[in-house]
Design a protein around this motif. Structure first.
Motif, PDB file in Angstrom:
ATOM      1  N   ALA A   1       0.663  -1.351   0.056  1.00  0.00           N
ATOM      2  CA  ALA A   1       0.045  -0.028  -0.067  1.00  0.00           C
ATOM      3  C   ALA A   1       0.594   1.292   0.050  1.00  0.00           C
ATOM      4  N   GLU A   2       2.168   1.173   0.428  1.00  0.00           N
ATOM      5  CA  GLU A   2       2.938   2.371   0.272  1.00  0.00           C
ATOM      6  C   GLU A   2       3.686   2.485  -1.133  1.00  0.00           C
ATOM      7  N   GLY A   3       3.564   1.411  -1.860  1.00  0.00           N
ATOM      8  CA  GLY A   3       4.106   1.532  -3.304  1.00  0.00           C
ATOM      9  C   GLY A   3       5.317   0.858  -3.323  1.00  0.00           C
ATOM     10  N   SER A   4       5.585  -0.182  -2.499  1.00  0.00           N
ATOM     11  CA  SER A   4       6.827  -0.766  -2.440  1.00  0.00           C
ATOM     12  C   SER A   4       7.229  -1.532  -3.664  1.00  0.00           C
ATOM     13  N   PRO A   5       8.496  -1.526  -4.280  1.00  0.00           N
ATOM     14  CA  PRO A   5       8.721  -2.017  -5.686  1.00  0.00           C
ATOM     15  C   PRO A   5       8.870  -3.467  -5.470  1.00  0.00           C
ATOM     16  N   VAL A   6       9.239  -3.890  -4.228  1.00  0.00           N
ATOM     17  CA  VAL A   6       9.647  -5.392  -4.099  1.00  0.00           C
ATOM     18  C   VAL A   6       8.253  -6.158  -3.443  1.00  0.00           C
ATOM     19  N   ALA A   7       7.184  -5.342  -2.599  1.00  0.00           N
ATOM     20  CA  ALA A   7       6.209  -6.151  -2.157  1.00  0.00           C
ATOM     21  C   ALA A   7       5.318  -6.958  -3.193  1.00  0.00           C
ATOM     22  N   PRO A   8       5.135  -6.680  -4.200  1.00  0.00           N
ATOM     23  CA  PRO A   8       4.151  -7.326  -5.110  1.00  0.00           C
ATOM     24  C   PRO A   8       5.043  -8.582  -5.552  1.00  0.00           C
ATOM     25  N   PHE A   9       6.271  -8.573  -5.788  1.00  0.00           N
ATOM     26  CA  PHE A   9       7.073  -9.893  -6.173  1.00  0.00           C
ATOM     27  C   PHE A   9       7.140 -10.841  -4.967  1.00  0.00           C
ATOM     28  N   ALA A  10       7.133 -10.336  -3.697  1.00  0.00           N
ATOM     29  CA  ALA A  10       7.421 -11.133  -2.550  1.00  0.00           C
ATOM     30  C   ALA A  10       6.274 -11.710  -2.241  1.00  0.00           C
ATOM     31  N   LEU A  11       4.912 -11.162  -2.498  1.00  0.00           N
ATOM     32  CA  LEU A  11       3.756 -11.894  -2.237  1.00  0.00           C
ATOM     33  C   LEU A  11       3.406 -12.771  -3.532  1.00  0.00           C
ATOM     34  N   ILE A  12       3.803 -12.593  -4.615  1.00  0.00           N
ATOM     35  CA  ILE A  12       3.511 -13.515  -5.683  1.00  0.00           C
ATOM     36  C   ILE A  12       4.765 -14.889  -5.346  1.00  0.00           C
ATOM     37  N   GLY A  13       5.967 -14.315  -4.841  1.00  0.00           N
ATOM     38  CA  GLY A  13       7.036 -15.432  -4.695  1.00  0.00           C
ATOM     39  C   GLY A  13       6.425 -16.434  -3.398  1.00  0.00           C
ATOM     40  N   SER A  14       5.716 -15.696  -2.464  1.00  0.00           N
ATOM     41  CA  SER A  14       5.091 -16.493  -1.213  1.00  0.00           C
ATOM     42  C   SER A  14       4.116 -17.433  -1.563  1.00  0.00           C
ATOM     43  N   ALA A  15       3.228 -17.121  -2.793  1.00  0.00           N
ATOM     44  CA  ALA A  15       2.176 -17.859  -3.221  1.00  0.00           C
ATOM     45  C   ALA A  15       3.007 -19.317  -3.760  1.00  0.00           C
ATOM     46  N   GLY A  16       4.121 -18.839  -4.593  1.00  0.00           N
ATOM     47  CA  GLY A  16       4.982 -20.195  -5.090  1.00  0.00           C
ATOM     48  C   GLY A  16       5.528 -20.706  -3.823  1.00  0.00           C
TER      49      GLY A  16
ATOM     50  N   VAL B   1       9.344 -17.043  -1.902  1.00  0.00           N
ATOM     51  CA  VAL B   1       9.340 -18.348  -1.818  1.00  0.00           C
ATOM     52  C   VAL B   1       9.786 -19.117  -0.418  1.00  0.00           C
ATOM     53  N   LEU B   2      10.727 -18.430   0.133  1.00  0.00           N
ATOM     54  CA  LEU B   2      11.444 -18.783   1.275  1.00  0.00           C
ATOM     55  C   LEU B   2      10.205 -18.631   2.183  1.00  0.00           C
ATOM     56  N   LEU B   3       9.661 -17.575   2.136  1.00  0.00           N
ATOM     57  CA  LEU B   3       8.678 -16.957   3.216  1.00  0.00           C
ATOM     58  C   LEU B   3       7.342 -17.673   3.176  1.00  0.00           C
ATOM     59  N   GLY B   4       6.929 -18.297   1.796  1.00  0.00           N
ATOM     60  CA  GLY B   4       5.836 -18.967   1.599  1.00  0.00           C
ATOM     61  C   GLY B   4       6.200 -20.363   2.133  1.00  0.00           C
ATOM     62  N   TRP B   5       7.111 -20.952   1.690  1.00  0.00           N
ATOM     63  CA  TRP B   5       7.594 -22.294   2.248  1.00  0.00           C
ATOM     64  C   TRP B   5       7.486 -22.492   3.776  1.00  0.00           C
ATOM     65  N   GLY B   6       8.225 -21.351   4.474  1.00  0.00           N
ATOM     66  CA  GLY B   6       8.311 -21.166   5.875  1.00  0.00           C
ATOM     67  C   GLY B   6       6.865 -21.191   6.532  1.00  0.00           C
ATOM     68  N   ALA B   7       5.936 -20.447   5.901  1.00  0.00           N
ATOM     69  CA  ALA B   7       4.651 -20.160   6.435  1.00  0.00           C
ATOM     70  C   ALA B   7       3.717 -21.250   6.343  1.00  0.00           C
ATOM     71  N   MET B   8       3.973 -21.969   5.022  1.00  0.00           N
ATOM     72  CA  MET B   8       2.875 -23.058   4.831  1.00  0.00           C
ATOM     73  C   MET B   8       3.261 -24.316   5.824  1.00  0.00           C
ATOM     74  N   THR B   9       4.594 -24.407   5.853  1.00  0.00           N
ATOM     75  CA  THR B   9       5.210 -25.785   6.764  1.00  0.00           C
ATOM     76  C   THR B   9       5.247 -25.339   8.101  1.00  0.00           C
ATOM     77  N   GLY B  10       5.158 -24.182   8.754  1.00  0.00           N
ATOM     78  CA  GLY B  10       5.034 -23.714  10.160  1.00  0.00           C
ATOM     79  C   GLY B  10       3.505 -23.359  10.377  1.00  0.00           C
ATOM     80  N   LEU B  11       2.671 -23.503   9.458  1.00  0.00           N
ATOM     81  CA  LEU B  11       1.323 -23.265   9.686  1.00  0.00           C
ATOM     82  C   LEU B  11       1.020 -21.582  10.085  1.00  0.00           C
ATOM     83  N   GLY B  12       1.954 -20.864   9.487  1.00  0.00           N
ATOM     84  CA  GLY B  12       1.516 -19.427   9.695  1.00  0.00           C
ATOM     85  C   GLY B  12       2.851 -18.592   9.568  1.00  0.00           C
TER      86      GLY B  12
END
Length: 396
Positions: A137-152, A341-352
């Motif tokens: 929401a602040e316009g970060s250029p990294v955040a959209p890719f991080a969220l897409i990577g998290s889904a991956g 990708v690291l965030l998403g794998w960790g969140a999925m495996t750690g259940l949050g």
């Protein structure tokens, strides 16, 4: 600034109208409540720079303890609030009986690996998932890719789940501290640990130059108090206090705070539709945490909360003049995708993530929250030291 302020007021009114419209939907009161809580949380996170990675980096790199002290405050306030609420729901906690919907998960080596991966993802991408939502929401250029990577990363986590579950998770203990120590004992233990951490962190203040502290300000007038809400950043402690109160408050009307359930559910729906992951994920839907079960509708409390969080952060960023979009570079995209990708794998495996497992789990007295948090911050410590080593080497 005046135009941005008027636009932010218009967006705030739109959020209010949306909340009224949601009340006409099935479960509308909970949906409206979720939107309101999300908007408030978005404002708090954006205005106070409440970011697990930023706070940890400030301490590990610069010796500034304020951010981590805010996290300690959030956990302490939330733990007290959870104890009061859960004590009315489960008056006599006993082993094998867990309060419904709380983020109390199994303690295993898979959880440790998840925390280490999540912490590494924070270092690479520059934020945790909750901070990427408000930085979007602040316009970060990294955040959209991080969220897409998290889904991956979630999809990768679903692919590795069954063997991990068989090897580590299936027989792992699920430890709810009040069931072993009683509410009083668990509260005393957790507050004692938090107090010890706070005392250790407090030493950072001793390194500040004498006389650096400003004189205590007088009580501001209403106009000045309003201006301070939208100029600069809120004090660290204000963010910690607000997050702790919100975390304890929401369980009265909805599930504990979490910012990954909707993202994980969307990733699971996509992956199963494409045949990328097994149709059966052993035991996953029976475990407590940020649920990633397939949804019959996307109009869920968690989805609405995330929408409110982004909207609230956008309103706050506009009103404070901190909405600063920038076109992403290739490095921004790579950082976001790899870290995500690291965030998403960790969140999925750690259940949050740091919100769902660390904050909500820790506040509920789940040992899993403390273990996950320790692994996350160990990874951040190692990552910050590695970054400092590379910087020193490059400077030679």
């Amino acid at each position: 600034m005046r135009v941005a302020g008027l636009f932010s007021w218009g967006l705030l009114a739109a959020v209010g109208v949306a909340a009224l419209a949601l009340q006409a939907q099935p479960g509308g009161r909970t949906l409206a409540f979720s939107l309101a809580v999300g908007a408030v949380l978005g404002v708090v996170l954006q205005r106070s720079r409440f970011c697990f990675y930023c706070h940890a980096r400030d301490w590990f790199a610069d010796g500034n303890p304020r951010g981590l002290l805010a996290l300690v405050l959030a956990l302490a306030v939330g733990t007290v609030g959870y104890t009061v609420v859960l004590g009315s729901w489960v008056p006599v906690p006993t082993a094998g009986q867990l309060p419904a919907d709380m983020h109390i998960g199994p303690v295993s080596m898979a959880l440790v690996a998840a925390g280490l991966a999540f912490g590494a993802g924070m270092v690479v991408s520059g934020s945790c998932i909750s901070a990427h939502w408000y930085r979007l929401a602040e316009g970060s250029p990294v955040a959209p890719f991080a969220l897409i990577g998290s889904a991956g990363g979630f999809i990768l986590g679903f692919r590795t789940w069954n063997p991990l579950y068989s090897a580590s998770v299936a027989d792992a203990p699920v430890v709810w501290l009040p069931a072993h120590l009683g509410y009083g004992g668990a509260l005393a233990l957790q507050l004692g640990v938090l107090a010890a951490i706070a005392a250790w962190l407090w030493r950072g203040f001793a390194r500040e130059a004498p006389g650096a502290a400003a004189a205590p300000p007088g009580v501001p007038g209403l106009r000045e108090a309003w201006r301070r809400l939208w100029v600069g950043r809120w004090p660290y402690w204000a963010g910690g206090l607000a997050v702790g109160i919100i975390g304890a408050f929401v369980i009265v009307r909805m599930r504990p705070l979490g910012v990954t359930a909707t993202l994980g559910s969307a990733a699971r729906s996509l992956a199963q539709g494409q045949g990328w992951i097994p149709d059966r994920l052993d035991g996953l839907d029976s475990l407590a945490g940020c649920a990633t079960a397939l949804q019959a509708t996307w109009l869920t409390p968690n989805a609405v909360l995330i929408g409110g969080l982004v909207a609230g952060a956008f309103i706050a960023a506009l009103a404070s003049g901190q909405f600063a979009p920038r076109w992403p570079t290739g490095r921004d995209a790579v950082r976001g995708l790899v870290g995500g990708v690291l965030l998403g794998w960790g969140a999925m495996t750690g259940l949050g993530c740091t919100v769902g497992t660390l904050l909500s789990g820790g506040m509920a007295g789940a040992l899993s929250g403390w273990v996950f948090g320790a692994a996350v911050f160990l990874a951040v410590w190692g990552g910050v030291r590695a970054q400092a080593w590379r910087a020193r080497r490059a400077a030679r």
